[in-house]
Design a protein around this motif. Structure first.
Motif, PDB file in Angstrom:
ATOM      1  N   GLY A  60       0.823  -1.207   0.000  1.00 32.76           N
ATOM      2  CA  GLY A  60       0.000   0.000   0.000  1.00 32.76           C
ATOM      3  C   GLY A  60       0.856   1.254   0.000  1.00 32.76           C
ATOM      4  O   GLY A  60       0.592   2.201  -0.750  1.00 32.76           O
ATOM      5  N   ILE A  61       1.880   1.259   0.816  1.00 31.04           N
ATOM      6  CA  ILE A  61       2.782   2.411   0.877  1.00 31.04           C
ATOM      7  C   ILE A  61       3.498   2.584  -0.466  1.00 31.04           C
ATOM      8  O   ILE A  61       3.599   3.695  -0.989  1.00 31.04           O
ATOM      9  CB  ILE A  61       3.802   2.239   2.030  1.00 31.04           C
ATOM     10  CG1 ILE A  61       3.078   2.395   3.369  1.00 31.04           C
ATOM     11  CG2 ILE A  61       4.951   3.231   1.909  1.00 31.04           C
ATOM     12  CD1 ILE A  61       3.907   1.997   4.569  1.00 31.04           C
ATOM     13  N   GLU A  66       4.152   5.569  -5.544  1.00 27.42           N
ATOM     14  CA  GLU A  66       4.151   5.587  -7.006  1.00 27.42           C
ATOM     15  C   GLU A  66       3.091   6.550  -7.532  1.00 27.42           C
ATOM     16  O   GLU A  66       3.339   7.316  -8.472  1.00 27.42           O
ATOM     17  CB  GLU A  66       3.900   4.177  -7.563  1.00 27.42           C
ATOM     18  CG  GLU A  66       5.062   3.232  -7.382  1.00 27.42           C
ATOM     19  CD  GLU A  66       4.716   1.803  -7.775  1.00 27.42           C
ATOM     20  OE1 GLU A  66       3.609   1.538  -8.305  1.00 27.42           O
ATOM     21  OE2 GLU A  66       5.570   0.923  -7.530  1.00 27.42           O
ATOM     22  N   LYS A  67       1.916   6.491  -6.927  1.00 26.48           N
ATOM     23  CA  LYS A  67       0.832   7.371  -7.356  1.00 26.48           C
ATOM     24  C   LYS A  67       1.196   8.831  -7.103  1.00 26.48           C
ATOM     25  O   LYS A  67       0.935   9.702  -7.940  1.00 26.48           O
ATOM     26  CB  LYS A  67      -0.464   7.002  -6.618  1.00 26.48           C
ATOM     27  CG  LYS A  67      -1.690   7.654  -7.187  1.00 26.48           C
ATOM     28  CD  LYS A  67      -2.947   7.101  -6.536  1.00 26.48           C
ATOM     29  CE  LYS A  67      -4.181   7.712  -7.164  1.00 26.48           C
ATOM     30  NZ  LYS A  67      -5.403   7.169  -6.596  1.00 26.48           N
ATOM     31  N   GLU A  69       4.239  10.106  -6.993  1.00 28.11           N
ATOM     32  CA  GLU A  69       5.261  10.484  -7.973  1.00 28.11           C
ATOM     33  C   GLU A  69       4.622  10.779  -9.324  1.00 28.11           C
ATOM     34  O   GLU A  69       4.990  11.732 -10.003  1.00 28.11           O
ATOM     35  CB  GLU A  69       6.304   9.374  -8.110  1.00 28.11           C
ATOM     36  CG  GLU A  69       7.223   9.259  -6.914  1.00 28.11           C
ATOM     37  CD  GLU A  69       8.176   8.083  -7.020  1.00 28.11           C
ATOM     38  OE1 GLU A  69       8.352   7.535  -8.126  1.00 28.11           O
ATOM     39  OE2 GLU A  69       8.750   7.721  -5.982  1.00 28.11           O
ATOM     40  N   ARG A  70       3.662   9.949  -9.709  1.00 27.88           N
ATOM     41  CA  ARG A  70       2.990  10.157 -11.002  1.00 27.88           C
ATOM     42  C   ARG A  70       2.209  11.473 -10.973  1.00 27.88           C
ATOM     43  O   ARG A  70       2.257  12.239 -11.931  1.00 27.88           O
ATOM     44  CB  ARG A  70       2.054   8.997 -11.303  1.00 27.88           C
ATOM     45  CG  ARG A  70       1.261   9.234 -12.586  1.00 27.88           C
ATOM     46  CD  ARG A  70       0.627   8.017 -13.145  1.00 27.88           C
ATOM     47  NE  ARG A  70      -0.309   8.293 -14.205  1.00 27.88           N
ATOM     48  CZ  ARG A  70      -0.013   8.792 -15.392  1.00 27.88           C
ATOM     49  NH1 ARG A  70       1.223   9.079 -15.691  1.00 27.88           N
ATOM     50  NH2 ARG A  70      -0.955   9.019 -16.296  1.00 27.88           N
ATOM     51  N   ASN A  71       1.488  11.726  -9.880  1.00 31.57           N
ATOM     52  CA  ASN A  71       0.731  12.979  -9.777  1.00 31.57           C
ATOM     53  C   ASN A  71       1.655  14.185  -9.875  1.00 31.57           C
ATOM     54  O   ASN A  71       1.321  15.185 -10.521  1.00 31.57           O
ATOM     55  CB  ASN A  71      -0.065  13.029  -8.476  1.00 31.57           C
ATOM     56  CG  ASN A  71      -1.257  12.094  -8.485  1.00 31.57           C
ATOM     57  OD1 ASN A  71      -1.686  11.614  -9.530  1.00 31.57           O
ATOM     58  ND2 ASN A  71      -1.791  11.809  -7.316  1.00 31.57           N
ATOM     59  N   LYS A  72       2.807  14.075  -9.249  1.00 30.68           N
ATOM     60  CA  LYS A  72       3.786  15.161  -9.289  1.00 30.68           C
ATOM     61  C   LYS A  72       4.279  15.381 -10.728  1.00 30.68           C
ATOM     62  O   LYS A  72       4.393  16.521 -11.188  1.00 30.68           O
ATOM     63  CB  LYS A  72       4.958  14.840  -8.368  1.00 30.68           C
ATOM     64  CG  LYS A  72       5.929  15.968  -8.186  1.00 30.68           C
ATOM     65  CD  LYS A  72       6.980  15.619  -7.150  1.00 30.68           C
ATOM     66  CE  LYS A  72       7.947  16.779  -6.961  1.00 30.68           C
ATOM     67  NZ  LYS A  72       8.980  16.456  -5.973  1.00 30.68           N
ATOM     68  N   ALA A  73       4.548  14.281 -11.442  1.00 34.96           N
ATOM     69  CA  ALA A  73       4.999  14.372 -12.832  1.00 34.96           C
ATOM     70  C   ALA A  73       3.915  14.987 -13.711  1.00 34.96           C
ATOM     71  O   ALA A  73       4.202  15.809 -14.595  1.00 34.96           O
ATOM     72  CB  ALA A  73       5.392  12.989 -13.356  1.00 34.96           C
ATOM     73  N   VAL A  74       2.666  14.617 -13.471  1.00 40.28           N
ATOM     74  CA  VAL A  74       1.549  15.163 -14.261  1.00 40.28           C
ATOM     75  C   VAL A  74       1.412  16.661 -14.008  1.00 40.28           C
ATOM     76  O   VAL A  74       1.263  17.454 -14.953  1.00 40.28           O
ATOM     77  CB  VAL A  74       0.225  14.412 -13.939  1.00 40.28           C
ATOM     78  CG1 VAL A  74      -0.974  15.147 -14.509  1.00 40.28           C
ATOM     79  CG2 VAL A  74       0.282  12.979 -14.458  1.00 40.28           C
ATOM     80  N   GLU A  75       1.475  17.068 -12.756  1.00 43.33           N
ATOM     81  CA  GLU A  75       1.340  18.496 -12.425  1.00 43.33           C
ATOM     82  C   GLU A  75       2.490  19.305 -13.016  1.00 43.33           C
ATOM     83  O   GLU A  75       2.280  20.393 -13.556  1.00 43.33           O
ATOM     84  CB  GLU A  75       1.248  18.693 -10.914  1.00 43.33           C
ATOM     85  CG  GLU A  75      -0.058  18.204 -10.318  1.00 43.33           C
ATOM     86  CD  GLU A  75      -1.298  18.795 -10.976  1.00 43.33           C
ATOM     87  OE1 GLU A  75      -1.357  20.031 -11.144  1.00 43.33           O
ATOM     88  OE2 GLU A  75      -2.201  18.009 -11.339  1.00 43.33           O
ATOM     89  N   ALA A  76       3.703  18.772 -12.924  1.00 36.23           N
ATOM     90  CA  ALA A  76       4.855  19.471 -13.506  1.00 36.23           C
ATOM     91  C   ALA A  76       4.713  19.541 -15.019  1.00 36.23           C
ATOM     92  O   ALA A  76       5.013  20.584 -15.635  1.00 36.23           O
ATOM     93  CB  ALA A  76       6.149  18.752 -13.121  1.00 36.23           C
ATOM     94  N   SER A  77       4.218  18.469 -15.623  1.00 42.54           N
ATOM     95  CA  SER A  77       4.037  18.441 -17.078  1.00 42.54           C
ATOM     96  C   SER A  77       3.015  19.482 -17.521  1.00 42.54           C
ATOM     97  O   SER A  77       3.194  20.129 -18.559  1.00 42.54           O
ATOM     98  CB  SER A  77       3.590  17.045 -17.528  1.00 42.54           C
ATOM     99  OG  SER A  77       4.590  16.094 -17.252  1.00 42.54           O
TER     100      SER A  77
END
Length: 113
Positions: A60-61, A66-67, A69-77
């Motif tokens: 779960g952690i 991972e989720k 990190e992905r959200n961060k990448a999406v926001e930066a993108s």
């Protein structure tokens, strides 16, 4: 076949031969063994449950990280798209596919309309 079957069989043999004391002794020792086996099984089950909970929490952690990190990448993108950077360059640094970035770009354009 269970250990209890063997205890009962031995006890009955002794009782049938008139050896009551011996039969009762075998029965008593058999009960002790069965109780010890039961406790061992309970401990095994408890340890199994603990291990399962621990592994579930770890997974779960890991998934949460991972989720995140992905959200961060999406926001930066999104910010990079708004600043006019190419999808290829964004993909190189954020690790998202061109297809994912095209979807993000469409979302950004729809938000700005």
């Amino acid at each position: 076949y269970h250990a209890s079957d063997e205890v009962i069989r031995e006890t009955m043999e002794k009782l049938n031969k008139g050896q009551v004391k011996e039969g009762m002794l075998i029965y008593s020792e058999g009960l002790d063994v069965l109780k010890a086996e039961e406790k061992g099984m309970e401990k095994g089950i408890e340890k199994g449950i603990e291990k399962g909970i621990e592994k579930g929490m770890e997974k779960g952690i890991e998934k949460g990280m991972e989720k995140g990190e992905r959200n961060k990448a999406v926001e930066a993108s999104k910010k990079m798209i708004q600043d006019g950077l190419s999808l290829e360059l964004i993909s190189k640094y954020e690790g998202l596919s061109i297809q994912e970035l095209e979807q993000i770009k469409n979302e950004v354009e729809n938000e700005n309309e």
